[in-house]
Design a protein around this motif. Sequence first.
Motif, PDB file in Angstrom:
ATOM      1  N   PHE A   1       0.855  -1.198   0.000  1.00 48.18           N
ATOM      2  CA  PHE A   1       0.000   0.000   0.000  1.00 48.18           C
ATOM      3  C   PHE A   1       0.886   1.242   0.000  1.00 48.18           C
ATOM      4  O   PHE A   1       1.102   1.865   1.055  1.00 48.18           O
ATOM      5  N   PRO A   2       1.415   1.623  -1.164  1.00 42.54           N
ATOM      6  CA  PRO A   2       2.324   2.779  -1.208  1.00 42.54           C
ATOM      7  C   PRO A   2       1.653   4.091  -0.803  1.00 42.54           C
ATOM      8  O   PRO A   2       2.333   5.014  -0.372  1.00 42.54           O
ATOM      9  N   GLU A   3       0.322   4.169  -0.948  1.00 40.93           N
ATOM     10  CA  GLU A   3      -0.390   5.390  -0.577  1.00 40.93           C
ATOM     11  C   GLU A   3      -0.699   5.452   0.912  1.00 40.93           C
ATOM     12  O   GLU A   3      -1.292   6.424   1.403  1.00 40.93           O
ATOM     13  N   MET A   4      -0.305   4.420   1.670  1.00 41.72           N
ATOM     14  CA  MET A   4      -0.600   4.317   3.098  1.00 41.72           C
ATOM     15  C   MET A   4       0.077   5.440   3.885  1.00 41.72           C
ATOM     16  O   MET A   4       1.233   5.783   3.649  1.00 41.72           O
ATOM     17  N   THR A   5      -0.666   6.009   4.839  1.00 44.84           N
ATOM     18  CA  THR A   5      -0.101   7.038   5.720  1.00 44.84           C
ATOM     19  C   THR A   5       0.127   6.523   7.135  1.00 44.84           C
ATOM     20  O   THR A   5       0.917   7.094   7.884  1.00 44.84           O
ATOM     21  N   SER A   6      -0.563   5.442   7.507  1.00 46.93           N
ATOM     22  CA  SER A   6      -0.367   4.869   8.839  1.00 46.93           C
ATOM     23  C   SER A   6      -0.771   3.402   8.818  1.00 46.93           C
ATOM     24  O   SER A   6      -1.518   2.961   7.935  1.00 46.93           O
ATOM     25  N   ILE A   7      -0.241   2.659   9.784  1.00 46.20           N
ATOM     26  CA  ILE A   7      -0.582   1.249   9.897  1.00 46.20           C
ATOM     27  C   ILE A   7      -0.866   0.923  11.360  1.00 46.20           C
ATOM     28  O   ILE A   7      -0.131   1.341  12.258  1.00 46.20           O
ATOM     29  N   GLU A   8      -1.954   0.250  11.576  1.00 47.94           N
ATOM     30  CA  GLU A   8      -2.357  -0.150  12.927  1.00 47.94           C
ATOM     31  C   GLU A   8      -1.688  -1.472  13.267  1.00 47.94           C
ATOM     32  O   GLU A   8      -1.700  -2.408  12.465  1.00 47.94           O
ATOM     33  N   GLU A   9      -1.099  -1.559  14.429  1.00 48.87           N
ATOM     34  CA  GLU A   9      -0.373  -2.771  14.819  1.00 48.87           C
ATOM     35  C   GLU A   9      -1.285  -3.992  14.759  1.00 48.87           C
ATOM     36  O   GLU A   9      -2.510  -3.894  14.843  1.00 48.87           O
ATOM     37  N   LYS A  10      -0.659  -5.130  14.632  1.00 45.78           N
ATOM     38  CA  LYS A  10      -1.407  -6.385  14.553  1.00 45.78           C
ATOM     39  C   LYS A  10      -2.241  -6.571  15.816  1.00 45.78           C
ATOM     40  O   LYS A  10      -1.724  -6.551  16.929  1.00 45.78           O
ATOM     41  N   GLN A  11      -3.530  -6.730  15.613  1.00 41.80           N
ATOM     42  CA  GLN A  11      -4.435  -6.891  16.740  1.00 41.80           C
ATOM     43  C   GLN A  11      -5.704  -7.601  16.289  1.00 41.80           C
ATOM     44  O   GLN A  11      -5.915  -7.839  15.099  1.00 41.80           O
ATOM     45  N   GLN A  12      -6.534  -7.942  17.258  1.00 46.49           N
ATOM     46  CA  GLN A  12      -7.780  -8.632  16.943  1.00 46.49           C
ATOM     47  C   GLN A  12      -8.768  -7.671  16.299  1.00 46.49           C
ATOM     48  O   GLN A  12      -8.935  -6.538  16.736  1.00 46.49           O
ATOM     49  N   ILE A  13      -9.406  -8.151  15.228  1.00 47.83           N
ATOM     50  CA  ILE A  13     -10.459  -7.391  14.556  1.00 47.83           C
ATOM     51  C   ILE A  13     -11.649  -8.311  14.342  1.00 47.83           C
ATOM     52  O   ILE A  13     -11.571  -9.515  14.603  1.00 47.83           O
ATOM     53  N   ALA A  14     -12.742  -7.740  13.856  1.00 45.48           N
ATOM     54  CA  ALA A  14     -13.966  -8.514  13.572  1.00 45.48           C
ATOM     55  C   ALA A  14     -14.409  -9.285  14.813  1.00 45.48           C
ATOM     56  O   ALA A  14     -14.630 -10.502  14.769  1.00 45.48           O
ATOM     57  N   ASP A  15     -14.529  -8.562  15.940  1.00 43.44           N
ATOM     58  CA  ASP A  15     -14.987  -9.162  17.204  1.00 43.44           C
ATOM     59  C   ASP A  15     -14.096 -10.314  17.649  1.00 43.44           C
ATOM     60  O   ASP A  15     -14.566 -11.336  18.174  1.00 43.44           O
ATOM     61  N   GLY A  16     -12.813 -10.155  17.420  1.00 45.06           N
ATOM     62  CA  GLY A  16     -11.868 -11.159  17.878  1.00 45.06           C
ATOM     63  C   GLY A  16     -11.726 -12.376  16.992  1.00 45.06           C
ATOM     64  O   GLY A  16     -11.022 -13.325  17.342  1.00 45.06           O
ATOM     65  N   LYS A  17     -12.349 -12.363  15.819  1.00 45.93           N
ATOM     66  CA  LYS A  17     -12.275 -13.525  14.931  1.00 45.93           C
ATOM     67  C   LYS A  17     -10.974 -13.579  14.146  1.00 45.93           C
ATOM     68  O   LYS A  17     -10.583 -14.641  13.669  1.00 45.93           O
TER      69      LYS A  17
ATOM     70  N   PHE B   1     -10.799 -14.819   5.338  1.00 47.24           N
ATOM     71  CA  PHE B   1     -10.632 -13.456   5.848  1.00 47.24           C
ATOM     72  C   PHE B   1     -11.661 -12.532   5.193  1.00 47.24           C
ATOM     73  O   PHE B   1     -12.305 -11.720   5.864  1.00 47.24           O
ATOM     74  N   ALA B   2     -11.808 -12.665   3.861  1.00 55.77           N
ATOM     75  CA  ALA B   2     -12.759 -11.812   3.135  1.00 55.77           C
ATOM     76  C   ALA B   2     -14.196 -12.090   3.567  1.00 55.77           C
ATOM     77  O   ALA B   2     -15.018 -11.162   3.655  1.00 55.77           O
ATOM     78  N   GLN B   3     -14.526 -13.337   3.831  1.00 53.63           N
ATOM     79  CA  GLN B   3     -15.879 -13.665   4.282  1.00 53.63           C
ATOM     80  C   GLN B   3     -16.183 -13.030   5.626  1.00 53.63           C
ATOM     81  O   GLN B   3     -17.264 -12.462   5.825  1.00 53.63           O
ATOM     82  N   ILE B   4     -15.238 -13.106   6.541  1.00 57.45           N
ATOM     83  CA  ILE B   4     -15.460 -12.531   7.869  1.00 57.45           C
ATOM     84  C   ILE B   4     -15.557 -11.018   7.801  1.00 57.45           C
ATOM     85  O   ILE B   4     -16.397 -10.400   8.470  1.00 57.45           O
ATOM     86  N   MET B   5     -14.742 -10.397   6.930  1.00 53.84           N
ATOM     87  CA  MET B   5     -14.717  -8.941   6.835  1.00 53.84           C
ATOM     88  C   MET B   5     -15.724  -8.398   5.815  1.00 53.84           C
ATOM     89  O   MET B   5     -15.867  -7.184   5.671  1.00 53.84           O
ATOM     90  N   GLY B   6     -16.409  -9.280   5.096  1.00 56.34           N
ATOM     91  CA  GLY B   6     -17.378  -8.814   4.099  1.00 56.34           C
ATOM     92  C   GLY B   6     -16.728  -8.167   2.896  1.00 56.34           C
ATOM     93  O   GLY B   6     -17.281  -7.222   2.309  1.00 56.34           O
ATOM     94  N   ILE B   7     -15.569  -8.671   2.491  1.00 58.65           N
ATOM     95  CA  ILE B   7     -14.822  -8.112   1.367  1.00 58.65           C
ATOM     96  C   ILE B   7     -15.187  -8.841   0.083  1.00 58.65           C
ATOM     97  O   ILE B   7     -15.428 -10.045   0.088  1.00 58.65           O
ATOM     98  N   ALA B   8     -15.235  -8.104  -1.030  1.00 60.24           N
ATOM     99  CA  ALA B   8     -15.459  -8.664  -2.373  1.00 60.24           C
ATOM    100  C   ALA B   8     -16.784  -9.418  -2.471  1.00 60.24           C
ATOM    101  O   ALA B   8     -16.905 -10.394  -3.207  1.00 60.24           O
TER     102      ALA B   8
END
Length: 725
Positions: free
Chosen positions: A47-63, A183-190
Motif C-alpha cells: 500500500f504505497p499510498e498508506m499514511t499509517s498502519i495499525e499494529e497487529k491486533q484482533q479485529i472482527a470481534d476477535g475472529k 478473511f474476506a468472508q469474515i470482513m465482508g470483502i469482495a
Amino acid sequence: MKSFYSFFRKPFLILLWLMVVGLFSPVSMAMVPVTDAQKLETIARAFPEMTSIEEKQQIADGKLLAWSAYKGEEILGYGFETDDVTKIPAYSGKPVNTLVAMDIDGKIRATRVLEHHEPILLVGIPEQKLFDFVAAYEGLSVTDKVRVGAGNNKDVLNVDVVAGATVTVMVVNEGIMRSARKFAQIMGIAGLSEVAKIPKALIKPDTFAKADWETLTGDGSVRRLMLVEGDIDKAFEGTAAATKGHHGEGRKQRMFIDMYYAPLNIPSIGRNLLGDDQYKWLMGELGEGDQALAVMGEGQYSFKGNGYVRGGIFDRTQLQQAGKAISFHDTDYYRLDDVYIEGFPGFREMAIFIVRNQYDFDLGTPWQLELLVRRQVGALDSIFTSFNGDYLTPEKYLDRPEPVVEPEPEPLWVSIWKERAFQIIVLTVALAILFVVIFIQDVLVRYPRLMHGIRRAYLVFTVFFIGWYTLGQLSVVNVFTFMHALQGDFQWSLFLLDPMLFILWGFTAMTMLLWGRGIFCGWLCPFGAAQELINELARKLKIKQYDLPFAVHERLWALKYVILLGLFAISLESLSQAERFAEIEPFKTTFLLKFQRDWGYVFYAVFLLVINIFTRKVYCRYICPLGAALAIPARLRLFDWLKRRKECGQPCKVCANECEIQAIHPDGSINANECHQCLDCQVTYYRDDKCPPLVQKKRKRTKQEAALSKIPAVQIDDLTVKSGA
C-alpha cells in the motif's frame, strides 16, 4: 570370485570420506526468520499510498488477527498471516506460514513466506523457488479460482508448479487462497460473507385467485399509508420548519395524503388490478428481473411532485430495502389510467413505478415505500422529513428457494487424488499384478524365462514410473514423520497429500505383514530396482563380479541398523535434523531432483549406482536405513512360502552361491530380514537341470528308463506254444 574387500578397499575409503564431507558438512538447517520490521515493510510495499498502519491486533470481534493499513481515516486494506486464519499442514507436517496483504476490494497486493520446515527446500531445492512461487499471487483476487499446474484448464487461473516440491506448493496455494477467502468472508470483502446467501424469493407464476378491492386490502396484498396534517406537524417539531401558532383539531385531522401500493408482478394482484390485457402488456414491457409497483394516492399532497421533469427523478417517492434506497427515474414510470378491480374507490393520482433488476430487489424481503415531505425555510433552504409504509409480501404468493450455503472447500488431499487419478490407477493395477505374481509364484517359477521376463519388466516400471514419473520413492523420513505424528496431533490428511506414497506404504505394510520386507525391497524400491538392472546388464556383458566373504558380509548387515538407530535418536531431538542426516539415502538426489544438485550428493548417488557393475545392491545390503526399519516389524510376518530341501546347505550350495544379495546362509536357511523375494532360488528349486537333488533324481530316472529299454520284449503266445510242444 575375487574378494570384494581387496578390490574395493581404497575406493570405499574415498567414498566414505566424501560422504562425510559432502553430506554432513554444516549448512543452513532452517529458513532465516522474518522480522516484524520486514513484515511491516512488506505491507507498506503493498500500500504505497498508506499514511499509517495499525499494529497487529484482533479485529472482527476477535475472529481475526491483522494489521490495518490507512490513508488518513480511510481503510486501505489488511495484512494477515495464513497461520492465524487457517492451518494446512504441508509435507513436513507443519504449515507454511505466509504473509498476505489484501485491499478492501479483495485484491492480493503482496505475499511473503514467513516460515516453513519443508525438508526438500531446506536441503535440495533452493528456497528462492518457493519465494518466487508465492510472489506470483500478487495481483490475484480473493474470488479467483487458482490451481497449481492447471495450464490446460481454462476455468481456473494457473500457477506453475515447482518441480520436485509439488505437494508443498499445492499446500501453499491452498493456504493462501483459503485464508484470503475466509478473511474476506469474515470482513465482508469482495461480496463474500460468512452468512449463507438467501436467494431471492420467486413468484408462483400459476397462482391466481379472483379477488375484489376489499379482499386485497384485507389480506395485505395492497397496503396503505395514510397521513394527516397532525402527523406532518409532529414530524417537523423542533426544527426551523415547525408549524407556528395554534391550530384547531380540525386542521390536524385533515387528510394530507392517503396512499395505496402493491407489487404488480404477482398475478393475483396485478391481473385483478389491471385486467388481463393491461397486465399482459405490462409484463411484456418489463426486463428480466424487473418488478412493477402500483402507487395510488388521494389528498392534498402529490406523491409524484410538481417539480418532476423529463430526464429527472421522482423526488418524493422511493423504496427502501435492507438499508438500500431505490429511486425512480422518468424511464421507470408509466401512467396508470384504469383499474378494473371490483370495489375500487378511485384515486386522484395513480402511477406504475419500475424497480430495475440492477437493484436486486427481493419481494420476499420486507421493504418500505418512503414518502419524502419538504418544507421551505427561508428563500433558499428546505427541511425534509420522510414517512415509511411497510410491505411484506404474503407467503401464499411466493416460493422460497433453500438458502445457498457456500460449500466447504474439499480437503486438499481429495483435490490431489483427483488430479493424479491416472497415476493412481496405473499404480493400483501394477500392485494388483505384483500381488498375483507373489500369490501364484509356485506356478510362475516353473517357467524361468517367463518369470525372469516379468521381473525385469517390473523393475523397469518401478524405476521409471514409480521413481522418476510419480516420485514414489519411499524414505525412512516417512517413518519418522509417521512416528512423530502418532505422538502429537495425528491427521490422516497429512499422509494423504501424496497418493503415491500413501498407496505404496499401504501395500508395503500389508505385504510386510504377510511375507516380510522383501516385496518392497525387491520389487517396489526404485533405487533398488535401478541397482539390480545395472547389475543385470553388467552380468550380460560378462563383467567380473566380486563378493565379500559371508562372515564379513553378515557383520556388515548390522551397519544399516546402526544408521537407523542413529537417525532415530536424532529425530527424537529434531525431526528437521534427522531429515538432513537422512541424506545418507540417495533417493532425493536420484529421483526427486534428478541429479540436479551439489556435486557431493550427485557423486555419492552415482557411486552407489556404478558400484553395482561389480556387485549387486551394496547400498541395500549394508547402508539402507529404510530397509532396516522395514525388517524390524517384518519379523512378525505370517507366511514363509520360500521352499527349501533337506539337501540345501549340506551338501548343496547352488542357491547360496547364486543369491546375489547373499541372503542365504551357508547352512541353506534364508534370512527373511535380508531376502528381497527375487524368487531366483525358487526357480532353481523346480529346475531338474540345475537343482542338484533334482538333477540326481533325473539321472536315476533316466538310467532306470534306459535299463528297462534294454530288456528284450518276449511274445507270451509264442512261449505258450513252445512249451506245449
